[in-house]
Design an enzyme around this catalytic site. Structure first.
Site, PDB file in Angstrom:
ATOM      1  N   CYS A 269     -61.356  14.093  23.395  1.00 26.31           N
ATOM      2  CA  CYS A 269     -61.301  14.236  24.859  1.00 26.31           C
ATOM      3  C   CYS A 269     -62.532  13.580  25.888  1.00 26.31           C
ATOM      4  CB  CYS A 269     -61.317  15.856  25.341  1.00 26.31           C
ATOM      5  SG  CYS A 269     -60.317  16.554  24.858  1.00 26.31           S
TER       6      CYS A 269
HETATM    7  N1  LIG Z   1     -56.909  18.859  21.160  1.00 25.86           N
HETATM    8  C1  LIG Z   1     -57.487  19.205  22.387  1.00 25.86           C
HETATM    9  O1  LIG Z   1     -58.305  20.366  22.176  1.00 25.86           O
HETATM   10  C2  LIG Z   1     -57.194  18.984  23.736  1.00 25.86           C
HETATM   11  C3  LIG Z   1     -57.694  19.613  24.812  1.00 25.86           C
HETATM   12  C4  LIG Z   1     -57.120  19.206  26.037  1.00 25.86           C
HETATM   13  C5  LIG Z   1     -56.346  18.217  26.409  1.00 25.86           C
HETATM   14  N2  LIG Z   1     -55.904  17.675  25.369  1.00 25.86           N
HETATM   15  C6  LIG Z   1     -54.812  16.409  25.506  1.00 25.86           C
HETATM   16  O2  LIG Z   1     -53.558  16.681  25.074  1.00 25.86           O
HETATM   17  C7  LIG Z   1     -52.771  15.613  24.606  1.00 25.86           C
HETATM   18  C8  LIG Z   1     -52.270  16.024  23.128  1.00 25.86           C
HETATM   19  O3  LIG Z   1     -53.451  16.441  22.230  1.00 25.86           O
HETATM   20  P1  LIG Z   1     -53.504  16.992  20.922  1.00 25.86           P
HETATM   21  O4  LIG Z   1     -54.865  17.118  20.405  1.00 25.86           O
HETATM   22  O5  LIG Z   1     -52.637  17.876  20.874  1.00 25.86           O
HETATM   23  O6  LIG Z   1     -52.971  15.732  19.989  1.00 25.86           O
HETATM   24  P2  LIG Z   1     -52.358  15.927  18.479  1.00 25.86           P
HETATM   25  O7  LIG Z   1     -52.691  14.593  18.025  1.00 25.86           O
HETATM   26  O8  LIG Z   1     -52.995  17.012  17.859  1.00 25.86           O
HETATM   27  O9  LIG Z   1     -50.817  16.260  18.749  1.00 25.86           O
HETATM   28  C9  LIG Z   1     -49.963  15.390  19.332  1.00 25.86           C
HETATM   29  C10 LIG Z   1     -48.424  15.588  18.518  1.00 25.86           C
HETATM   30  O10 LIG Z   1     -47.567  14.803  19.275  1.00 25.86           O
HETATM   31  C11 LIG Z   1     -46.615  14.340  18.395  1.00 25.86           C
HETATM   32  N3  LIG Z   1     -46.071  13.134  18.967  1.00 25.86           N
HETATM   33  C12 LIG Z   1     -46.390  11.714  19.217  1.00 25.86           C
HETATM   34  N4  LIG Z   1     -45.688  10.802  19.889  1.00 25.86           N
HETATM   35  C13 LIG Z   1     -44.764  11.873  20.165  1.00 25.86           C
HETATM   36  C14 LIG Z   1     -43.527  11.749  20.852  1.00 25.86           C
HETATM   37  N5  LIG Z   1     -43.162  10.405  21.457  1.00 25.86           N
HETATM   38  N6  LIG Z   1     -42.572  12.589  20.758  1.00 25.86           N
HETATM   39  C15 LIG Z   1     -42.821  13.619  20.044  1.00 25.86           C
HETATM   40  N7  LIG Z   1     -43.951  13.967  19.642  1.00 25.86           N
HETATM   41  C16 LIG Z   1     -44.937  12.946  19.518  1.00 25.86           C
HETATM   42  C17 LIG Z   1     -47.653  13.753  17.004  1.00 25.86           C
HETATM   43  O11 LIG Z   1     -46.593  13.667  15.839  1.00 25.86           O
HETATM   44  C18 LIG Z   1     -48.667  15.049  17.263  1.00 25.86           C
HETATM   45  O12 LIG Z   1     -48.013  16.237  16.283  1.00 25.86           O
HETATM   46  C19 LIG Z   1     -53.805  14.500  24.573  1.00 25.86           C
HETATM   47  O13 LIG Z   1     -53.564  13.889  25.785  1.00 25.86           O
HETATM   48  C20 LIG Z   1     -55.064  15.286  24.732  1.00 25.86           C
HETATM   49  O14 LIG Z   1     -55.848  14.431  25.375  1.00 25.86           O
HETATM   50  C21 LIG Z   1     -56.136  17.756  23.902  1.00 25.86           C
HETATM   51  C1  LIG Z   2     -59.431  21.256  27.284  1.00 29.76           C
HETATM   52  C2  LIG Z   2     -60.483  20.256  27.013  1.00 29.76           C
HETATM   53  O1  LIG Z   2     -60.597  19.100  27.333  1.00 29.76           O
HETATM   54  N1  LIG Z   2     -61.650  20.909  26.499  1.00 29.76           N
HETATM   55  C3  LIG Z   2     -62.672  19.955  26.030  1.00 29.76           C
HETATM   56  C4  LIG Z   2     -63.408  20.261  24.854  1.00 29.76           C
HETATM   57  O2  LIG Z   2     -63.943  19.361  24.327  1.00 29.76           O
HETATM   58  P1  LIG Z   2     -64.596  19.147  22.994  1.00 29.76           P
HETATM   59  O3  LIG Z   2     -63.560  19.845  21.895  1.00 29.76           O
HETATM   60  O4  LIG Z   2     -64.199  17.588  22.668  1.00 29.76           O
HETATM   61  O5  LIG Z   2     -65.827  19.698  22.780  1.00 29.76           O
HETATM   62  P2  LIG Z   2     -67.232  19.544  23.362  1.00 29.76           P
HETATM   63  O6  LIG Z   2     -68.030  20.721  23.114  1.00 29.76           O
HETATM   64  O7  LIG Z   2     -66.934  18.882  24.847  1.00 29.76           O
HETATM   65  O8  LIG Z   2     -67.918  18.159  22.551  1.00 29.76           O
HETATM   66  C5  LIG Z   2     -67.476  16.964  22.707  1.00 29.76           C
HETATM   67  C6  LIG Z   2     -68.598  16.028  21.899  1.00 29.76           C
HETATM   68  O9  LIG Z   2     -70.020  16.257  22.650  1.00 29.76           O
HETATM   69  C7  LIG Z   2     -71.056  16.789  22.095  1.00 29.76           C
HETATM   70  N2  LIG Z   2     -71.875  17.525  22.890  1.00 29.76           N
HETATM   71  C8  LIG Z   2     -71.129  18.546  23.334  1.00 29.76           C
HETATM   72  C9  LIG Z   2     -72.075  19.288  24.082  1.00 29.76           C
HETATM   73  C10 LIG Z   2     -73.209  18.981  24.317  1.00 29.76           C
HETATM   74  O10 LIG Z   2     -74.129  19.652  24.971  1.00 29.76           O
HETATM   75  N3  LIG Z   2     -73.824  17.899  23.634  1.00 29.76           N
HETATM   76  C11 LIG Z   2     -72.915  17.242  23.018  1.00 29.76           C
HETATM   77  O11 LIG Z   2     -73.470  16.164  22.213  1.00 29.76           O
HETATM   78  C12 LIG Z   2     -70.275  17.409  20.795  1.00 29.76           C
HETATM   79  O12 LIG Z   2     -71.174  17.461  19.952  1.00 29.76           O
HETATM   80  C13 LIG Z   2     -68.993  16.702  20.752  1.00 29.76           C
HETATM   81  O13 LIG Z   2     -69.357  15.490  19.817  1.00 29.76           O
HETATM   82  O14 LIG Z   2     -64.015  21.508  24.791  1.00 29.76           O
HETATM   83  C14 LIG Z   2     -65.003  21.471  25.660  1.00 29.76           C
HETATM   84  C15 LIG Z   2     -65.828  22.806  25.656  1.00 29.76           C
HETATM   85  O15 LIG Z   2     -66.370  22.884  24.707  1.00 29.76           O
HETATM   86  C16 LIG Z   2     -64.177  21.394  27.108  1.00 29.76           C
HETATM   87  O16 LIG Z   2     -65.371  21.419  28.109  1.00 29.76           O
HETATM   88  C17 LIG Z   2     -63.918  20.124  27.014  1.00 29.76           C
HETATM   89  O17 LIG Z   2     -63.109  20.086  28.290  1.00 29.76           O
END
Ligand SMILES: NC(=O)c1ccc[n+]([C@@H]2O[C@H](COP(=O)([O-])OP(=O)(O)OC[C@H]3O[C@@H](n4cnc5c(N)ncnc54)[C@H](O)[C@@H]3O)[C@@H](O)[C@H]2O)c1
Ligand SMILES: CC(=O)N[C@@H]1[C@@H](OP(=O)(O)OP(=O)(O)OC[C@H]2O[C@@H](n3ccc(=O)[nH]c3=O)[C@H](O)[C@@H]2O)O[C@H](CO)[C@@H](O)[C@@H]1O
Length: 455
Positions: A269
């Protein structure tokens, strides 16, 4: 009364989650638990088979939760025609950046799957993936039209960005979900749906406003981390302890949020989403200098760490090229197993390229590739292995680490302000101007690392 919102209210709507990863799998389980019929469509057969066997591959979702969802009717599948039964489609597929350009290919493909399989009735399409501001229009609505759907007519379109925080302490239902849509009817349908699984939704007047809100949240975080990273580098130059200064600033009860320096910014992210914004800025002719500069500062941190380690080793008459270095933590942040965009991994790659002999300790990672070599990280810090190195780098402060054995290390670089104050060995810290005393007692030649094998 056959509108999609009516079906949602009656809880006889079927929900399709497209993409069953860190975001999609929890969504599928929460909607199943809320009493909806849920189909989970993913293109990764191995993942679908694991789910069908009641096995989770997402740290924050345990196997019991998956099995319970299956027992309640959750249907993971790789067959897109399973989408024909759905009323609401939640897309949670990967988005990223390729050569500084947003990669929305998975969102486009997922939208095509929905458009070509959705039933011939009013449905809801909600994008939960993080996209660049304007992508719902340019990618989603346009793809729906190209495939015979009418956004705002037979397909209600909303942008409902996920805020899940892996390894975090917030309960899913306590994290408000922003609901962006261009019409009241679309917004109400999406609001009704998500209010089945979270306590609060935040309606906004357009998908564009929701897209911008999501990117702003993560850009705010990235920029403020860059600020403390730059302050940390300056603190080293002027012999000030940046961590102490940051803690002190954090006592201000208003107007300051504490962020911490580190070896860089990783994950899926924070280093990625702000690039959607800066790309959008460049595309519209208005370069977002602050965002671009902040990203560059964070990206420079791995090299800065390697420079600090090289100086520390030189202070002991050891060159980086012949050094044996132990890496504590290879994931992108503490207490997760995710190495996506991990700065610690970048540091390992830099050290490996310079010729250093590295070994890796990380209880959350079974296997990791550093350039051409695959490592199986040790689960815990071993005294003998530590005593045999020229330097130990603490890059990710996992709760599971026991630092007591580090007294056996000749030099420890602390990239996380995670070490105990009473450590008897020489410690060099990020953000702290300490240097290694001149000491030319060269170490014995490093032995081969215990946890690597050639790929
Ligand atoms: N991981 C997080 O904490 C987090 C938090 C907030 C937002 N997001 C956003 O959510 C989105 C998904 O992230 P994620 O971490 O869940 O990804 P991920 O890689 O963990 O999971 C994505 C899944 O989608 C599947 N996929 C890919 N292309 C596809 C398609 N065309 N049809 C059906 N399935 C398909 C993949 O096989 C995979 O299982 C991204 O845009 C990410 O930036 C992620
Ligand atoms: C839904 C979503 O999108 N959620 C995101 C998710 O983000 P994330 O899982 O990627 O985690 P982050 O904590 O942001 O870390 C990212 C990188 O930044 C480094 N870092 C972090 C803090 C700091 O003070 N100094 C640093 O150096 C850390 O080591 C790492 O490499 O969770 C956060 C809340 O935890 C959210 O706010 C953020 O929207």
């Amino acid at each position: 009364m056959n509108g999609v919102r009516d079906r949602i209210i009656r809880a006889d709507a079927t929900i399709a989650v497209v993409g069953l990863g860190y975001v999609g799998l929890p969504l599928a389980c929460h909607f199943t638990e809320a009493g909806f019929g849920v189909v989970g469509f993913d293109i990764d057969l191995e993942r679908v088979e694991q789910l069908r066997d009641g096995t989770s591959y997402v740290e924050d979702v345990d196997d019991d939760t998956v099995q319970q969802a299956l027992d309640q009717g959750f249907e993971p599948t790789t067959y897109a025609n399973a989408l024909e039964e759905a009323d609401a489609f939640l897309v949670a597929v990967p988005t990223g950046v390729e050569q500084s350009e947003p990669d929305m290919s998975a969102v486009r493909k997922a939208t095509e799957s929905v458009a070509t399989n959705a039933p011939d009735r009013e449905v809801l399409f909600a994008c939960c993936s993080t996209v660049y501001p304007g992508a719902t229009d340019e990618v989603i609505r346009s793809t729906l039209r190209e495939n015979g759907r009418e956004p705002g007519e037979d397909t209600h379109v909303a942008f409902t960005p996920e805020r899940i925080n892996p390894g975090g302490s917030y309960d899913f239902k306590d994290i408000p979900i922003i609901v962006g849509a261009d019409t009241d009817e679309e917004r109400e349908a999406a609001k009704t749906l998500f209010e089945a699984i979270v306590d609060d939704t935040v309606p906004v007047e357009s998908t564009g406003a929701a897209e911008m809100a999501k990117v702003l949240e993560n850009t705010y975080r990235m920029v403020n981390i860059a600020l403390v990273n730059e302050v940390a580098q300056h603190a080293e130059e002027i012999g000030v302890d940046a961590w102490e200064a940051i803690e002190a600033a954090g006592t201000k009860p208003f107007g300051f949020q504490t962020f911490y320096p580190g070896p860089g910014v990783g994950g899926h992210c924070i280093p990625v989403d702000p690039q959607f914004l800066s790309w959008q800025g460049r595309r519209s002719g208005q370069q977002l200098n602050l965002v671009e500069q902040a990203h560059a500062i964070n990206e420079s941190m791995p090299n800065h760490v390697v420079d600090r380690v090289e100086t520390a080793l030189a202070g002991r008459g050891v060159s980086l090229e012949s050094a044996s270095v132990s890496i504590l933590g290879i994931t992108y942040k503490p207490n997760v197993g995710d190495t996506r965009n991990s700065p610690a991994l970048s540091i390992c790659e830099l050290l490996d390229t310079r010729g250093a002999n590295i070994d890796v300790v990380d209880p959350h990672v079974d296997e990791v590739r550093v350039n051409e070599t695959t490592y199986e990280p040790a689960d815990e810090i071993e005294r003998d292995a530590i005593a045999d190195t020229d330097a130990v780098l603490l890059l990710v402060d996992h709760d599971a680490f026991d630092y007591d054995v580090l007294n056996a290390a000749p030099v420890v670089f602390d990239g996380q302000d995670g070490l105990p104050d009473d450590l008897s060995t020489i410690t060099v810290a990020l953000g702290d101007g300490t240097t290694v005393e001149e000491d030319h007692s060269p170490r014995t030649s490093p032995t081969t690392s215990s946890n690597t094998f050639q790929s």
